[in-house]
Write a protein that holds these residues in place. Structure first.
Motif, PDB file in Angstrom:
ATOM      1  N   VAL A  34       0.844  -1.191   0.000  1.00  0.00           N
ATOM      2  CA  VAL A  34       0.000   0.000   0.000  1.00  0.00           C
ATOM      3  C   VAL A  34       0.884   1.247   0.000  1.00  0.00           C
ATOM      4  N   PRO A  35       0.682   2.176  -0.939  1.00  0.00           N
ATOM      5  CA  PRO A  35       1.434   3.431  -0.901  1.00  0.00           C
ATOM      6  C   PRO A  35       1.098   4.237   0.353  1.00  0.00           C
ATOM      7  N   GLY A  39       6.850   6.283   0.891  1.00  0.00           N
ATOM      8  CA  GLY A  39       7.187   4.876   0.853  1.00  0.00           C
ATOM      9  C   GLY A  39       5.979   3.971   0.742  1.00  0.00           C
ATOM     10  N   LEU A  40       6.146   2.763   1.259  1.00  0.00           N
ATOM     11  CA  LEU A  40       5.204   1.682   0.998  1.00  0.00           C
ATOM     12  C   LEU A  40       5.006   0.864   2.262  1.00  0.00           C
ATOM     13  N   SER A  63       8.574   1.313   3.589  1.00  0.00           N
ATOM     14  CA  SER A  63       8.900   2.134   4.754  1.00  0.00           C
ATOM     15  C   SER A  63       8.306   1.564   6.037  1.00  0.00           C
ATOM     16  N   VAL A  64       7.249   0.724   5.916  1.00  0.00           N
ATOM     17  CA  VAL A  64       6.671   0.021   7.054  1.00  0.00           C
ATOM     18  C   VAL A  64       6.449  -1.430   6.644  1.00  0.00           C
ATOM     19  N   ILE A  65       6.964  -2.351   7.451  1.00  0.00           N
ATOM     20  CA  ILE A  65       6.807  -3.784   7.208  1.00  0.00           C
ATOM     21  C   ILE A  65       6.030  -4.372   8.366  1.00  0.00           C
ATOM     22  N   ALA A  86      13.418   0.662   6.568  1.00  0.00           N
ATOM     23  CA  ALA A  86      11.990   0.436   6.831  1.00  0.00           C
ATOM     24  C   ALA A  86      11.779   0.086   8.298  1.00  0.00           C
ATOM     25  N   LEU A  87      10.618   0.445   8.817  1.00  0.00           N
ATOM     26  CA  LEU A  87      10.260   0.147  10.202  1.00  0.00           C
ATOM     27  C   LEU A  87       9.455  -1.142  10.230  1.00  0.00           C
ATOM     28  N   ALA A  88       9.991  -2.178  10.858  1.00  0.00           N
ATOM     29  CA  ALA A  88       9.270  -3.445  11.021  1.00  0.00           C
ATOM     30  C   ALA A  88       8.462  -3.390  12.304  1.00  0.00           C
TER      31      ALA A  88
END
Length: 235
Positions: A34-35, A39-40, A63-65, A86-88
């Motif tokens: 998802v945009p 990021g994504l 950017s978010v996982i 990216a932030l997990a």
């Protein structure tokens, strides 16, 4: 049936891309992209093929996982290594097992709030032992809901030993809450069911995208999910 290895784009904005791997048994493994404002968002990171990074980056840079529960973690390390910026994140209920599996430093869901923007929400499911998290995405045509193991929607046909197991555990075919979810995931059936009802009432989703299954769309999505939940949980 979603074709093997193909990316499926679900309009309208925000544009959602689903990348799916179709196993020989007919079982589907999917992740959703998802945009975000920057990021994504990657929901349930999955190695869907050798060209996975090219296909992900065609949609954007993660950017978010989101690790959707404490079972879906096998590709998490690969994605964190590929996209260290990216932030997990995961729910508090999923963190203990993820850390035991070597996934240190996975942040809380709240830590992602500033990156999500107004259209995307992370929804931790109460009453479960697996720490399942759903995602809601508001779009021009209504709300899309992502679910992981709480519901399956495998279209079939299902073959081989895995197909036998999926049918025996009432995991597939069709829209199901599998016996494995009831046995392994549910801690407080009444609390979880009440939350699902409240969430569906609030969101009124018009589409559901599954980690394992084909999309479900229409005005009666909530009714179909409620019926599957009550049957699967014995309510």
């Amino acid at each position: 049936m979603v074709p093997r290895g193909d990316g499926v784009v679900y309009p309208p904005a925000p544009m959602i891309t689903t990348l799916t791997r179709n196993l020989d048994s007919g079982w589907l493994l999917s992740m959703h992209l998802v945009p975000l404002p920057e990021g994504l968002l990657v929901y349930s990171p999955t190695r869907v093929g050798a060209d996975v990074w090219t296909r992900v980056e065609a949609a954007g840079k993660p950017s978010v996982i989101v690790a959707p529960n404490h079972f879906h973690h096998l590709s998490l390390t690969h994605f964190r290594e590929k996209y260290p910026e990216a932030l997990a994140v995961c729910s508090d209920g999923a963190r203990a097992r993820l850390e035991a599996k070597g996934h240190k430093g996975v942040a809380s869901l709240d830590a992602a709030a500033a990156r999500l923007g107004p259209s995307v929400s992370l929804l931790p499911c109460p009453g479960l032992k697996t720490g399942e998290t759903w995602v809601s995405v508001k779009g021009d045509a209504g709300t899309t809901l992502f679910v992981c193991d709480a519901f399956f929607n495998a279209p079939g046909p299902l073959s081989g030993v895995m197909g036998l197991v999926l049918r025996a555990t009432r995991t597939a075919p069709g829209l199901r809450v599998g016996r494995t979810f009831r046995w392994l995931a549910v801690a407080d059936r009444a609390r979880y069911a009440a939350w699902v009802d409240e969430t569906l009432d609030a969101l009124k989703p018009t589409r559901v995208l599954f980690s394992h299954g084909a999309p479900l769309e229409g005005a009666d999505v909530s009714a179909q999910l409620r019926a599957a939940m009550r049957e699967g949980l014995g309510l």
